[in-house]
Design a protein around this motif. Structure first.
Motif, mmCIF file in Angstrom:
data_model
loop_
_atom_site.group_PDB
_atom_site.id
_atom_site.type_symbol
_atom_site.label_atom_id
_atom_site.label_comp_id
_atom_site.label_asym_id
_atom_site.label_seq_id
_atom_site.Cartn_x
_atom_site.Cartn_y
_atom_site.Cartn_z
ATOM 1 N N LEU A 148 0.787 -1.429 0.005
ATOM 2 C CA LEU A 148 -0.048 -0.080 -0.360
ATOM 3 C C LEU A 148 0.787 1.263 -0.056
ATOM 4 O O LEU A 148 0.738 2.180 -0.328
ATOM 5 C CB LEU A 148 -1.044 0.047 1.025
ATOM 6 C CG LEU A 148 -1.598 -0.693 1.276
ATOM 7 C CD1 LEU A 148 -2.795 -1.140 2.327
ATOM 8 C CD2 LEU A 148 -3.208 -1.398 -0.014
ATOM 9 N N SER A 207 -15.851 1.914 1.843
ATOM 10 C CA SER A 207 -16.435 1.872 0.657
ATOM 11 C C SER A 207 -16.573 2.464 -0.755
ATOM 12 O O SER A 207 -15.971 2.105 -1.902
ATOM 13 C CB SER A 207 -17.536 0.059 0.129
ATOM 14 O OG SER A 207 -17.543 -0.476 1.632
ATOM 15 N N VAL A 213 -15.318 5.216 -2.247
ATOM 16 C CA VAL A 213 -13.633 5.467 -2.291
ATOM 17 C C VAL A 213 -13.796 7.501 -2.382
ATOM 18 O O VAL A 213 -13.645 8.007 -1.990
ATOM 19 C CB VAL A 213 -12.748 5.409 -2.910
ATOM 20 C CG1 VAL A 213 -11.661 5.918 -2.788
ATOM 21 C CG2 VAL A 213 -12.257 4.063 -1.493
ATOM 22 N N THR A 235 -4.105 1.922 9.293
ATOM 23 C CA THR A 235 -3.495 0.916 9.681
ATOM 24 C C THR A 235 -1.040 1.399 9.512
ATOM 25 O O THR A 235 -1.081 2.146 8.380
ATOM 26 C CB THR A 235 -3.076 -1.093 8.199
ATOM 27 O OG1 THR A 235 -4.056 -0.817 8.579
ATOM 28 C CG2 THR A 235 -1.591 -1.760 8.940
ATOM 29 N N HIS A 274 -14.229 11.311 -8.959
ATOM 30 C CA HIS A 274 -13.756 10.289 -9.019
ATOM 31 C C HIS A 274 -12.114 10.955 -9.319
ATOM 32 O O HIS A 274 -11.416 10.547 -8.985
ATOM 33 C CB HIS A 274 -13.338 8.728 -8.965
ATOM 34 C CG HIS A 274 -14.215 8.438 -10.646
ATOM 35 N ND1 HIS A 274 -15.108 8.814 -10.756
ATOM 36 C CD2 HIS A 274 -13.725 7.838 -11.890
ATOM 37 C CE1 HIS A 274 -14.760 8.011 -12.251
ATOM 38 N NE2 HIS A 274 -14.048 8.132 -12.573
ATOM 39 N N LYS A 275 -12.412 11.867 -10.677
ATOM 40 C CA LYS A 275 -11.638 11.745 -11.481
ATOM 41 C C LYS A 275 -10.981 13.466 -11.453
ATOM 42 O O LYS A 275 -9.588 13.874 -11.230
ATOM 43 C CB LYS A 275 -12.050 12.332 -12.726
ATOM 44 C CG LYS A 275 -12.203 11.330 -14.041
ATOM 45 C CD LYS A 275 -12.259 11.488 -15.033
ATOM 46 C CE LYS A 275 -12.481 10.703 -15.767
ATOM 47 N NZ LYS A 275 -13.833 9.305 -15.511
ATOM 48 N N PHE A 321 -7.833 8.488 -7.714
ATOM 49 C CA PHE A 321 -8.447 7.810 -7.074
ATOM 50 C C PHE A 321 -7.542 6.521 -8.486
ATOM 51 O O PHE A 321 -8.134 5.365 -7.913
ATOM 52 C CB PHE A 321 -9.770 7.646 -7.975
ATOM 53 C CG PHE A 321 -10.940 6.927 -7.973
ATOM 54 C CD1 PHE A 321 -11.332 7.685 -6.977
ATOM 55 C CD2 PHE A 321 -11.506 5.796 -8.923
ATOM 56 C CE1 PHE A 321 -12.727 5.962 -6.044
ATOM 57 C CE2 PHE A 321 -12.125 5.033 -8.574
ATOM 58 C CZ PHE A 321 -13.150 4.891 -7.353
ATOM 59 N N MET A 371 -7.140 2.660 -6.839
ATOM 60 C CA MET A 371 -7.850 0.631 -7.833
ATOM 61 C C MET A 371 -6.559 0.239 -7.863
ATOM 62 O O MET A 371 -6.748 -0.496 -7.158
ATOM 63 C CB MET A 371 -8.732 1.707 -8.548
ATOM 64 C CG MET A 371 -10.042 2.545 -7.627
ATOM 65 S SD MET A 371 -11.063 1.307 -6.898
ATOM 66 C CE MET A 371 -10.784 2.494 -5.049
ATOM 67 N N ASP A 401 -5.218 -3.635 -6.253
ATOM 68 C CA ASP A 401 -5.206 -5.082 -6.710
ATOM 69 C C ASP A 401 -4.560 -5.276 -6.402
ATOM 70 O O ASP A 401 -4.784 -6.745 -6.124
ATOM 71 C CB ASP A 401 -4.955 -4.256 -8.302
ATOM 72 C CG ASP A 401 -6.776 -4.068 -8.805
ATOM 73 O OD1 ASP A 401 -7.985 -4.162 -8.650
ATOM 74 O OD2 ASP A 401 -6.159 -3.063 -10.392
ATOM 75 N N ARG A 412 -4.878 -6.423 -2.197
ATOM 76 C CA ARG A 412 -6.174 -7.309 -1.668
ATOM 77 C C ARG A 412 -4.955 -9.098 -1.739
ATOM 78 O O ARG A 412 -5.628 -9.601 -0.913
ATOM 79 C CB ARG A 412 -6.876 -7.216 -2.858
ATOM 80 C CG ARG A 412 -7.235 -5.816 -1.974
ATOM 81 C CD ARG A 412 -8.875 -5.849 -3.218
ATOM 82 N NE ARG A 412 -9.683 -4.646 -2.972
ATOM 83 C CZ ARG A 412 -9.574 -4.020 -3.741
ATOM 84 N NH1 ARG A 412 -10.698 -3.607 -4.891
ATOM 85 N NH2 ARG A 412 -11.003 -2.218 -2.988
ATOM 86 N N TYR A 448 -10.938 -5.793 5.593
ATOM 87 C CA TYR A 448 -10.142 -4.449 5.218
ATOM 88 C C TYR A 448 -9.777 -4.682 3.546
ATOM 89 O O TYR A 448 -9.923 -5.340 3.138
ATOM 90 C CB TYR A 448 -9.142 -3.430 5.734
ATOM 91 C CG TYR A 448 -8.299 -5.101 6.871
ATOM 92 C CD1 TYR A 448 -7.810 -6.087 5.985
ATOM 93 C CD2 TYR A 448 -7.295 -4.273 7.222
ATOM 94 C CE1 TYR A 448 -7.228 -6.642 6.447
ATOM 95 C CE2 TYR A 448 -6.078 -5.370 8.102
ATOM 96 C CZ TYR A 448 -6.036 -6.377 7.218
ATOM 97 O OH TYR A 448 -5.468 -7.414 7.601
ATOM 98 N N GLU A 449 -9.371 -3.551 3.386
ATOM 99 C CA GLU A 449 -9.068 -3.830 1.573
ATOM 100 C C GLU A 449 -10.260 -4.022 1.222
ATOM 101 O O GLU A 449 -9.860 -4.369 -0.133
ATOM 102 C CB GLU A 449 -7.685 -5.008 1.766
ATOM 103 C CG GLU A 449 -6.609 -3.674 1.915
ATOM 104 C CD GLU A 449 -5.448 -4.375 1.117
ATOM 105 O OE1 GLU A 449 -4.878 -4.351 0.102
ATOM 106 O OE2 GLU A 449 -3.911 -3.744 2.109
ATOM 107 N N GLY A 450 -11.537 -3.569 1.501
ATOM 108 C CA GLY A 450 -12.339 -3.669 0.198
ATOM 109 C C GLY A 450 -12.874 -5.037 1.335
ATOM 110 O O GLY A 450 -12.760 -6.062 1.104
ATOM 111 N N ARG A 471 -18.300 -6.952 -11.863
ATOM 112 C CA ARG A 471 -17.496 -5.521 -12.709
ATOM 113 C C ARG A 471 -16.886 -6.241 -13.739
ATOM 114 O O ARG A 471 -17.318 -5.963 -14.798
ATOM 115 C CB ARG A 471 -17.883 -4.794 -12.439
ATOM 116 C CG ARG A 471 -18.551 -4.001 -11.475
ATOM 117 C CD ARG A 471 -17.701 -2.355 -10.745
ATOM 118 N NE ARG A 471 -19.388 -2.394 -10.493
ATOM 119 C CZ ARG A 471 -18.825 -0.786 -9.892
ATOM 120 N NH1 ARG A 471 -17.892 -0.161 -9.572
ATOM 121 N NH2 ARG A 471 -20.326 -0.345 -9.043
#
Ligand code: CAA
Ligand code: FAD
Length: 379
Positions: free
Chosen positions: A93, A132, A134, A158, A178-179, A232, A236, A240, A243, A362-364, A375
């Motif tokens: 992270l 969730s 973000v 953390t 988000h942009k 953003f 994300m 990826d 996780r 966590y981490e989603g 998705r």
């Protein structure tokens, strides 16, 4: 297809296992009880090169890969999930986004210090009103000359308070949702940056989780990570891979609980024979081992994909989803196999059970992993 680990990966596993058993396991229960983070353990991981496993030597790393990294997180989490997540947050992270999006100058200044373990890293994304979701974050960053001025707060961070380098996300253009989010590198000690409440938690209690507070905190413009508005996407893409670090933590927790349950079931005699010989217990152990193996394969596969430059976001989310649920189920079953003893602090399985729960959050959360996976299937 070759399912055998390379000599290098086997060597890293052996080294981390020995380190975990000798330096981490003996104090795990005590640190959990006292909610105490031990920097000395992190310093020792640095000496072994674990703090920079996947990064090239030119940035202070040991030039290995993401598979070696998840193996290390797994081995640490087998004895102490808090130590596992300390390393996971530090590498996945905090260091990863600097490695991927940092300028050469940022890499030399920050990635090197993180890779060598001279400094500890953290990742500030979540906020009280944006977990969730973000994109609904409110922390603001306003450009003023050569600085960005940050105001707002982050929660659940953390390594918070202990870390020296924070990757923090803030809104630079509220119109763009988000942009309009950007990423920044913030150093501990920057005026206007302070640490708020430290959480009292159910599990991973020796991993500090704190609030970060920004009050007119001036960040030099050189500390913008990536381009303005790219935050953003950076967040994300960081998650990826992150996780899969949590998937590895979950595999480790589950394996630690299974190992303890097998040993106990072989020793504990009821009805004239070890309970391991009672089919109800033996079948539970078989199911536990099978689920862990499947979780491990998903985790290693995602790490292999990332190491080989192939798409890994879906694989990583699947690994985290499956491994998190496996850790939860396996640790509950381990407590059951220990009977009354499992419910006490005389044995480690209650800690494993408390620690497992966070891997579903966590981490989603698990629901967000399903969102991410579905998705990718349908878009
Ligand atoms: N990579 C690149 N781009 C991505 C992406 C990815 N993985 N995911 C989304 N994007 C892009 C989309 O393509 C889209 O781009 P365009 O606008 O150009 O079309 C844009 O980002 C917006 O995407 P979505 O519409 O999917 O965004 P959303 O608002 O619906 O949110 C979400 C998506 C997956 C739910 C996201 O908000 C999310 O991941 N939430 C969970 C948060 C989380 O995991 N937090 C963890 C904090 S760290 C932690 O917990 C630490 C620890 O464990 C130690
Ligand atoms: P919420 O988003 O409020 O969700 C509540 C519930 O609603 C969940 O069950 C969720 O799955 C469900 N839900 C929400 N939206 C949907 C949807 N669209 N579909 C279905 N269900 C949905 N964050 C950081 O930035 N950095 C860190 O280092 C960090 N470390 C953490 C350490 C700990 C110990 C903890 C507890 C959290 C940490 N987090 C960190 C934050 C963590 O990522 C969030 O807690 C997590 O993403 C969930 O957000 P939330 O708590 O706001 O829950």
């Amino acid at each position: 297809m070759n399912f055998q680990l390379s000599e290098e990966h086997e060597m890293i596993r052996k080294m981390v296992r020995e380190f975990a058993e000798k330096e981490v396991a003996p104090t795990a229960a005590e640190r959990d009880e006292e909610e105490r983070f031990d920097r000395e353990i992190f310093n020792k991981m640095a000496e072994l090169g674990l703090t920079g496993i996947p990064w090239p030597e030119e940035y202070g790393g040991i030039g290995s890969d993401y598979l070696a990294y998840v193996i290390a997180v797994e081995e640490l989490s087998k004895v102490c999930a808090s130590t596992g997540v300390t390393l996971s947050a530090h590498i996945s992270l905090a260091s990863w986004p600097i490695y991927k999006f940092g300028t050469e100058e940022q890499k030399q200044k920050y990635l090197r210090a993180l890779a060598t373990g001279e400094k500890l890293g953290a990742y500030g994304l979540s906020e009280p009103g944006a977990g969730s979701d973000v994109a609904s974050m409110k922390t603001r960053a306003v450009r003023e000359g050569d600085y960005y001025v940050l105001n707002g707060s982050k929660v659940w961070i953390t390594n918070g308070g202990e870390a020296e380098i924070y990757v923090v996300f803030a809104v630079t253009d509220p119109e763009k949702r988000h942009k309009g989010i950007s990423a920044f590198i913030v150093e501990k000690g920057t005026p206007g940056f302070s640490i708020g409440k430290k959480e009292k938690k159910l599990g991973i209690r020796s991993s500090p989780t704190t609030e970060l507070i920004f009050e007119d905190c001036r960040i030099p413009k050189e500390n913008l990570l990536g381009q303005e508005g790219e935050g953003f996407k950076i967040a994300m893409m960081t998650l990826d891979g992150g996780r899969n670090g949590i998937a590895a933590q979950a595999v480790g927790i589950a394996q630690g609980a299974l190992d303890a349950a097998v040993e106990y079931a072989k020793q504990r005699v009821q009805f004239g024979k070890p309970i391991a010989e009672q089919q109800g217990v033996a079948f539970k152990l078989a199911d536990m081992a099978t689920a862990i193996e499947a979780a491990r394969l998903l985790t290693y596969q995602a790490a292999w994909l990332e190491s080989n430059g192939l798409p890994y976001g879906k694989a990583s989310a699947m690994a985290k989803l499956f491994a998190g649920d496996t850790a939860m189920k396996v640790t509950v079953d381990a407590v059951q196999i220990f009977g009354g003893n499992g419910y006490t602090k005389d044995y480690p399985v209650e800690r494993f059970m408390r620690d497992a729960k966070i891997t579903q959050i966590y981490e989603g959360t698990q629901e967000i992993q399903r969102l991410v996976i579905s998705r990718m299937l349908t878009r």
